[in-house]
Design an enzyme around this catalytic site. Sequence first.
Site, PDB file in Angstrom:
ATOM      1  CE  LYS A   1      -1.257  30.930  50.963  1.00 37.70           C
ATOM      2  NZ  LYS A   1      -0.308  31.190  49.902  1.00 37.70           N
TER       3      LYS A   1
ATOM      4  CG  HIS B   1      21.935  30.397  57.011  1.00 33.80           C
ATOM      5  ND1 HIS B   1      22.840  31.447  57.917  1.00 33.80           N
ATOM      6  CD2 HIS B   1      21.490  29.386  57.635  1.00 33.80           C
ATOM      7  CE1 HIS B   1      22.214  31.027  59.093  1.00 33.80           C
ATOM      8  NE2 HIS B   1      21.405  30.183  59.039  1.00 33.80           N
TER       9      HIS B   1
ATOM     10  CE  LYS C   1      19.149  32.919  56.577  1.00 34.25           C
ATOM     11  NZ  LYS C   1      17.718  32.558  56.817  1.00 34.25           N
TER      12      LYS C   1
HETATM   13  N1  LIG Z   1      12.940  29.618  62.596  1.00 41.10           N
HETATM   14  C1  LIG Z   1      13.832  28.296  62.299  1.00 41.10           C
HETATM   15  O1  LIG Z   1      14.251  27.521  63.232  1.00 41.10           O
HETATM   16  C2  LIG Z   1      14.323  28.148  60.813  1.00 41.10           C
HETATM   17  C3  LIG Z   1      13.751  29.306  59.976  1.00 41.10           C
HETATM   18  N2  LIG Z   1      13.833  29.211  58.572  1.00 41.10           N
HETATM   19  C4  LIG Z   1      13.305  29.994  57.723  1.00 41.10           C
HETATM   20  O2  LIG Z   1      12.226  29.501  57.362  1.00 41.10           O
HETATM   21  C5  LIG Z   1      11.950  30.053  55.967  1.00 41.10           C
HETATM   22  C6  LIG Z   1      11.701  29.181  55.052  1.00 41.10           C
HETATM   23  O3  LIG Z   1      12.893  28.292  54.981  1.00 41.10           O
HETATM   24  P1  LIG Z   1      13.084  27.214  53.628  1.00 41.10           P
HETATM   25  O4  LIG Z   1      11.912  26.251  54.131  1.00 41.10           O
HETATM   26  O5  LIG Z   1      14.298  26.797  53.682  1.00 41.10           O
HETATM   27  O6  LIG Z   1      12.660  28.161  52.572  1.00 41.10           O
HETATM   28  P2  LIG Z   1      12.176  27.322  51.001  1.00 41.10           P
HETATM   29  O7  LIG Z   1      12.443  28.283  50.010  1.00 41.10           O
HETATM   30  O8  LIG Z   1      12.587  25.938  50.881  1.00 41.10           O
HETATM   31  O9  LIG Z   1      10.523  27.314  51.116  1.00 41.10           O
HETATM   32  C7  LIG Z   1       9.659  28.414  51.144  1.00 41.10           C
HETATM   33  C8  LIG Z   1       8.253  28.041  51.027  1.00 41.10           C
HETATM   34  O10 LIG Z   1       7.700  29.142  51.187  1.00 41.10           O
HETATM   35  C9  LIG Z   1       6.654  29.218  50.119  1.00 41.10           C
HETATM   36  N3  LIG Z   1       5.872  30.594  49.897  1.00 41.10           N
HETATM   37  C10 LIG Z   1       6.314  31.357  49.061  1.00 41.10           C
HETATM   38  N4  LIG Z   1       5.237  32.318  49.428  1.00 41.10           N
HETATM   39  C11 LIG Z   1       4.344  31.839  50.145  1.00 41.10           C
HETATM   40  C12 LIG Z   1       3.182  32.311  50.547  1.00 41.10           C
HETATM   41  N5  LIG Z   1       2.619  33.626  50.373  1.00 41.10           N
HETATM   42  N6  LIG Z   1       2.361  31.810  51.510  1.00 41.10           N
HETATM   43  C13 LIG Z   1       3.056  30.354  51.960  1.00 41.10           C
HETATM   44  N7  LIG Z   1       4.040  29.922  51.465  1.00 41.10           N
HETATM   45  C14 LIG Z   1       4.559  30.734  50.487  1.00 41.10           C
HETATM   46  C15 LIG Z   1       7.332  28.765  49.013  1.00 41.10           C
HETATM   47  O11 LIG Z   1       6.352  28.336  47.913  1.00 41.10           O
HETATM   48  P3  LIG Z   1       7.028  28.151  46.334  1.00 41.10           P
HETATM   49  O12 LIG Z   1       7.792  26.858  46.304  1.00 41.10           O
HETATM   50  O13 LIG Z   1       5.831  28.136  45.483  1.00 41.10           O
HETATM   51  O14 LIG Z   1       7.526  29.290  46.079  1.00 41.10           O
HETATM   52  C16 LIG Z   1       8.072  27.635  49.490  1.00 41.10           C
HETATM   53  O15 LIG Z   1       7.338  26.247  49.646  1.00 41.10           O
HETATM   54  C17 LIG Z   1      13.228  31.156  55.858  1.00 41.10           C
HETATM   55  O16 LIG Z   1      12.738  32.408  56.266  1.00 41.10           O
HETATM   56  C18 LIG Z   1      14.188  30.830  56.800  1.00 41.10           C
HETATM   57  O17 LIG Z   1      14.843  31.642  57.208  1.00 41.10           O
HETATM   58  C19 LIG Z   1      14.695  28.160  58.252  1.00 41.10           C
HETATM   59  C20 LIG Z   1      15.081  27.099  58.960  1.00 41.10           C
HETATM   60  C21 LIG Z   1      15.028  27.170  60.393  1.00 41.10           C
HETATM   61  O1  LIG Z   2      17.223  29.978  55.896  1.00 39.64           O
HETATM   62  C1  LIG Z   2      17.903  28.930  56.998  1.00 39.64           C
HETATM   63  O2  LIG Z   2      17.914  27.895  56.429  1.00 39.64           O
HETATM   64  C2  LIG Z   2      17.803  29.129  58.366  1.00 39.64           C
HETATM   65  N1  LIG Z   2      17.211  30.463  58.946  1.00 39.64           N
HETATM   66  C3  LIG Z   2      17.038  30.692  60.031  1.00 39.64           C
HETATM   67  C4  LIG Z   2      17.863  31.948  60.207  1.00 39.64           C
HETATM   68  O3  LIG Z   2      17.607  32.876  59.553  1.00 39.64           O
HETATM   69  O4  LIG Z   2      18.377  32.221  61.435  1.00 39.64           O
HETATM   70  C5  LIG Z   2      17.505  29.340  61.015  1.00 39.64           C
HETATM   71  C6  LIG Z   2      18.464  28.428  60.503  1.00 39.64           C
HETATM   72  O5  LIG Z   2      19.730  29.212  60.927  1.00 39.64           O
HETATM   73  C7  LIG Z   2      18.157  28.069  59.100  1.00 39.64           C
END
Ligand SMILES: NC(=O)C1=CN([C@@H]2O[C@H](COP(=O)(O)OP(=O)(O)OC[C@H]3O[C@@H](n4cnc5c(N)ncnc54)[C@H](OP(=O)(O)O)[C@@H]3O)[C@@H](O)[C@H]2O)C=CC1
Ligand SMILES: O=C(O)C1=N[C@H](C(=O)O)C[C@H](O)C1
Length: 234
Positions: free
Chosen positions: A30, A131, A135
Amino acid sequence: MKIALLGYGKMGQIIERIALERNHEIVLRKKSTDTFEGLEKADVAIDFSIPDAAVTNIKKCVDLQIPIVCGTTGWLEKYGEMVSYCLQKEGAFLYGSNFSLGVNIFFELNEQLAKIMHRFNEYNVSIEEIHHTQKLDAPSGTAITLAQGIIANSHYVKWTLDEALEGEIPIDAIRKENVPGTHSVFYDSAIDQIEIKHTAHNREGFALGAVIAAEWILNKKGVFSMKDVLDLKK
Ligand SMILES: NC(=O)C1=CN([C@@H]2O[C@H](COP(=O)(O)OP(=O)(O)OC[C@H]3O[C@@H](n4cnc5c(N)ncnc54)[C@H](OP(=O)(O)O)[C@@H]3O)[C@@H](O)[C@H]2O)C=CC1
Ligand SMILES: O=C(O)C1=N[C@H](C(=O)O)C[C@H](O)C1
């Protein structure tokens, strides 16, 4: 097992590869403009979307009685509401600010160090996170978890989390091209500085940890964290 990916960006695509390598099936990828069609087929959902979408995604999964592992950060002001919602509906929900094994070990190290350092008033604590420039949220969820760990283990509890996030524990959020995630906790005195640091070389650890958490939560009910998955609860 059948996995629904809520969010198919940097993290969702790495999670997909690791999940397929572990013989799972992806039933939904999604992105922002997609519907939830296919979610009903999932055994577990993994949300790595955006701060503004996480709550809707969590509620949708709880309503469908699909366990959800949420890695999305930047929505913590609604965390308590999500806990109550999940418990009331007898769902299964696991939030992790950081799913990598290394950071979860770092969280334990941070808590143990806080237990020692709170006795020495000559040291002031601060946090730094670095980061990538894409982000959306600051400070990082990981940095907030570090602050929570310090507060919970400083027995004289100088701060509440709000006080901490309002500067009692300074958190410096730095954005730099192509940095997956680097976190440091500093204890500074007039004489010296103590630092503990975690550096992610790539996103593999975040993704692997999320898939392992999804495997763990299958057929469970309740609200969990990575401390449960890694059996780190004291
Ligand atoms: N807990 C952990 O270990 C980690 C957490 N994170 C967190 O994960 C999140 C995503 O990171 P990252 O993958 O780098 O971000 P990206 O921006 O690469 O990906 C975000 C995705 O979410 C999609 N999206 C937007 N709105 C919706 C919705 N309503 N429902 C479903 N999907 C949606 C986007 O779609 P579209 O492309 O169409 O906009 C995109 O595919 C961030 O909050 C980050 O902080 C990241 C790494 C590690
Ligand atoms: O946005 C990211 O990339 C990440 N977000 C997470 C956070 O907000 O701590 C985890 C990781 O550091 C990568």
